[in-house]
Scaffold this motif. Structure first.
Motif, PDB file in Angstrom:
ATOM      1  N   GLU A 171      21.822  22.015  32.751  1.00 37.80           N
ATOM      2  CA  GLU A 171      20.748  21.526  33.617  1.00 37.80           C
ATOM      3  C   GLU A 171      20.583  20.033  33.354  1.00 37.80           C
ATOM      4  N   LEU A 172      19.434  19.503  33.674  1.00 31.91           N
ATOM      5  CA  LEU A 172      19.226  18.057  33.585  1.00 31.91           C
ATOM      6  C   LEU A 172      19.497  17.487  32.185  1.00 31.91           C
ATOM      7  N   THR A 173      18.875  18.076  31.186  1.00 32.48           N
ATOM      8  CA  THR A 173      19.016  17.554  29.827  1.00 32.48           C
ATOM      9  C   THR A 173      20.465  17.643  29.337  1.00 32.48           C
ATOM     10  N   ARG A 174      21.086  18.788  29.630  1.00 31.21           N
ATOM     11  CA  ARG A 174      22.458  19.004  29.172  1.00 31.21           C
ATOM     12  C   ARG A 174      23.416  17.975  29.784  1.00 31.21           C
ATOM     13  N   ARG A 175      23.182  17.654  31.050  1.00 30.53           N
ATOM     14  CA  ARG A 175      24.032  16.658  31.704  1.00 30.53           C
ATOM     15  C   ARG A 175      23.861  15.297  31.032  1.00 30.53           C
ATOM     16  N   GLY A 176      22.631  14.997  30.625  1.00 27.47           N
ATOM     17  CA  GLY A 176      22.378  13.762  29.883  1.00 27.47           C
ATOM     18  C   GLY A 176      23.174  13.751  28.580  1.00 27.47           C
ATOM     19  N   GLU A 177      23.192  14.909  27.896  1.00 27.77           N
ATOM     20  CA  GLU A 177      23.951  15.026  26.648  1.00 27.77           C
ATOM     21  C   GLU A 177      25.434  14.731  26.886  1.00 27.77           C
ATOM     22  N   TYR A 178      25.972  15.301  27.978  1.00 34.18           N
ATOM     23  CA  TYR A 178      27.387  15.077  28.306  1.00 34.18           C
ATOM     24  C   TYR A 178      27.679  13.596  28.421  1.00 34.18           C
ATOM     25  N   VAL A 179      26.819  12.920  29.224  1.00 35.23           N
ATOM     26  CA  VAL A 179      27.044  11.497  29.474  1.00 35.23           C
ATOM     27  C   VAL A 179      26.909  10.705  28.169  1.00 35.23           C
ATOM     28  N   ALA A 180      25.908  11.053  27.370  1.00 34.21           N
ATOM     29  CA  ALA A 180      25.698  10.359  26.101  1.00 34.21           C
ATOM     30  C   ALA A 180      26.916  10.517  25.199  1.00 34.21           C
ATOM     31  N   ALA A 181      27.475  11.717  25.168  1.00 33.94           N
ATOM     32  CA  ALA A 181      28.609  11.994  24.308  1.00 33.94           C
ATOM     33  C   ALA A 181      29.862  11.263  24.802  1.00 33.94           C
ATOM     34  N   ARG A 182      30.019  11.182  26.113  1.00 37.13           N
ATOM     35  CA  ARG A 182      31.233  10.604  26.669  1.00 37.13           C
ATOM     36  C   ARG A 182      31.218   9.076  26.588  1.00 37.13           C
ATOM     37  N   THR A 183      30.010   8.502  26.833  1.00 37.12           N
ATOM     38  CA  THR A 183      29.954   7.038  26.933  1.00 37.12           C
ATOM     39  C   THR A 183      29.417   6.380  25.680  1.00 37.12           C
ATOM     40  N   TYR A 184      28.902   7.151  24.748  1.00 34.47           N
ATOM     41  CA  TYR A 184      28.231   6.623  23.547  1.00 34.47           C
ATOM     42  C   TYR A 184      27.021   5.767  23.909  1.00 34.47           C
ATOM     43  N   ARG A 185      26.475   5.962  25.103  1.00 38.52           N
ATOM     44  CA  ARG A 185      25.279   5.184  25.462  1.00 38.52           C
ATOM     45  C   ARG A 185      24.109   6.153  25.645  1.00 38.52           C
ATOM     46  N   ALA A 186      23.701   6.725  24.501  1.00 41.07           N
ATOM     47  CA  ALA A 186      22.660   7.756  24.503  1.00 41.07           C
ATOM     48  C   ALA A 186      21.338   7.227  25.072  1.00 41.07           C
ATOM     49  N   PHE A 187      20.994   5.991  24.725  1.00 37.76           N
ATOM     50  CA  PHE A 187      19.708   5.455  25.165  1.00 37.76           C
ATOM     51  C   PHE A 187      19.613   5.454  26.692  1.00 37.76           C
ATOM     52  N   GLU A 188      20.606   4.886  27.350  1.00 39.46           N
ATOM     53  CA  GLU A 188      20.586   4.824  28.809  1.00 39.46           C
ATOM     54  C   GLU A 188      20.636   6.226  29.412  1.00 39.46           C
ATOM     55  N   ALA A 189      21.487   7.066  28.862  1.00 39.35           N
ATOM     56  CA  ALA A 189      21.663   8.408  29.409  1.00 39.35           C
ATOM     57  C   ALA A 189      20.345   9.188  29.384  1.00 39.35           C
TER      58      ALA A 189
END
Lengths: 216, 249
Positions: free
Chosen positions: A164-182
């Motif tokens: 869902e929303l949060t999990r997708r944020g986790e994916y992006v954070a993990a892939r781009t290493y930009r957790a803050f923005e994600a």
């Protein structure tokens, strides 16, 4: 930053669909069970509803999700992650919604119930025509608040693997290493959706306000 | 002598541990207007509620229209449908239009069809001078108007006896006047009435019988002349108080 947004915003935002699905289903489940709990609570077996409400309100939602998703299979009940999340959130919300209804019913003056009784109404008629229509109106703000709470708590479904929303944020954070923005994007989307629902509730309240009522 | 519609026999009642009515007997005949007076806390309101078992007596009997309501087998809903009850604070249902406040009990309790209930409700609202207020909501009306709606609601049920519990105590003097005017009209309709009130002039005008209560018992009872010349010292004292205080509440 613009590149990051272009590449990832839509991917994250799509998660709101699953988030809303979980929220709507669990809230509706909570509404149905909450009403039943209210009916039980008003009956002579009222203590049974306390036996449900107190433990549910007194334990963390995350633990409840784990009990259902990881615990039930050992009893032979295996539910998929989505069903488990909806069930856990719904059972949890039912306890809170039952409390909302209970305090709304308590808010109806005894004098009205007395008056219905004096007119010869049965208990069920009093409930159906006098108590519930007013209790529902009184409940609107608290119910919308509960809906928004369920929406936010649905982020816990991410821990059992629901995308869902949060999990997708986790994916992006993990892939781009930009957790803050994600996660900022995730937070922003939650905020906008919650704000819209809370705001809509004021219109709902206005629409169902008892004419001539000048109280809060 | 016409028949008896209500009889209380040595009724004792109260809340929790505290007895408020300490042995009251009272009989009301068809069409009779009984006014109950007495200082606040003397048990007048509780006595009215006991008469339709909104408060259950601890002992004694309540007989309404020949049926013993205290027997345990009595159909209280059917019995209450034969009576009307008007409360001090009107107790209308705020979420329903005025007309529905009057029509709904007719449908639910008396089995009227929707249309017949509306017709009768409108007729009753006209009777209390509020024929044009049906589509409003109770809280959009003045207190006096709300109380008149409550009177219309009670009358619509074609009661054999009407109980009025301090119907004007919550109202300003000018609103009081309009409600009392309505009640005078009602009094001429031949329905038995039991009225708890502090309105001395109104009581003198409509009462066939006056009952003065103090501390849960009847201290004096008689026809309306009692309001000019009470026999007991307690009644004299009480009447002096309400006679000199212009608007007791």
């Amino acid at each position: 930053m613009v590149d990051f947004l272009v590449e990832n915003f839509l991917f994250i935002a799509e998660g709101i669909v699953t988030t809303l699905q979980i929220t709507l289903l669990s809230f509706t489940l909570g509404l149905a069970l909450g009403s039943l709990l209210l009916a039980l609570g008003l009956s002579p077996l009222g203590f049974l509803s306390r036996l449900y409400i107190e433990p549910v309100r007194g334990t963390p939602l995350l633990v409840q999700i784990f009990v259902i998703y990881f615990g039930l299979p050992s009893l032979g009940v295996k539910l998929d992650a989505f069903t488990s999340a909806v069930l856990a959130l719904g059972l949890n919300s039912a306890a809170y919604q039952a409390e909302i209804f209970r305090s709304a019913v308590k808010g109806i003056p005894d004098s009205q119930i007395l008056s219905a009784e004096a007119l010869g109404f049965s208990y069920l008629q009093t409930l159906r025509y006098v108590i519930l229509p007013q209790a529902l109106r009184i409940s609107i703000p608290a119910l919308v608040n509960e809906f928004v709470t369920v929406l936010k708590e649905s982020s816990l479904a991410s821990v059992i693997g629901i995308v869902e929303l949060t999990r997708r944020g986790e994916y992006v954070a993990a892939r781009t290493y930009r957790a803050f923005e994600a996660y900022l994007i995730v937070a922003l989307i939650y905020f906008v959706v919650c704000y819209l629902f809370s705001h809509g509730s004021r219109r709902l309240e206005k629409r169902f306000r008892i004419p001539g009522y000048t109280g809060a | 002598m016409s028949g008896e519609v209500l009889r209380l026999e040595n009724v004792v009642a109260g809340y929790e541990e505290k007895a408020v009515i300490k042995g009251v007997s009272l009989s009301v005949r068809e069409g009779e207007k009984v006014v109950i007076m007495g200082p606040s806390g003397s048990g007048k309101s509780t006595l009215l509620k006991t008469a339709v078992l909104l408060v259950r007596p601890w002992s004694g009997r309540v007989v309404l229209d020949g049926e013993d309501l205290t027997s345990g087998r009595a159909d209280l809903r059917r019995a209450r449908a034969k009576t009307g009850f008007v409360f001090q604070s009107y107790n209308l249902f705020p979420h329903m239009k005025v007309i529905d406040n009057v029509a709904l009990p007719l449908r639910l309790v008396k089995g009227y069809s929707k249309e017949a209930a509306r017709r009768k409700a409108l007729e009753m609202l006209k009777l209390v001078g509020l024929g044009d207020c049906g589509e409003k909501y109770p809280l959009q009306l003045s207190g006096g108007q709300q109380q008149r709606v409550a009177i219309a609601r009670a009358l619509a049920m074609d009661p054999i006896i009407l109980f009025l519990d301090e119907p004007t105590s919550a109202l300003d003097p000018e609103l009081k006047a309009e409600v009392l005017e309505t009640l005078r009209d009602v009094a001429h309709r031949g329905i038995a009435m039991v009225v708890v009130t502090h309105e001395l002039d109104f009581a003198r005008e409509v009462a066939d019988r006056v009952v003065i209560m103090e501390d849960g018992v009847i201290v004096e009872e008689g026809d309306a002349s009692l309001l000019w010349s009470p026999k007991t010292e307690r009644a004299r004292r009480f009447l002096r108080v309400i006679g000199t205080a212009s608007a007791p509440t």
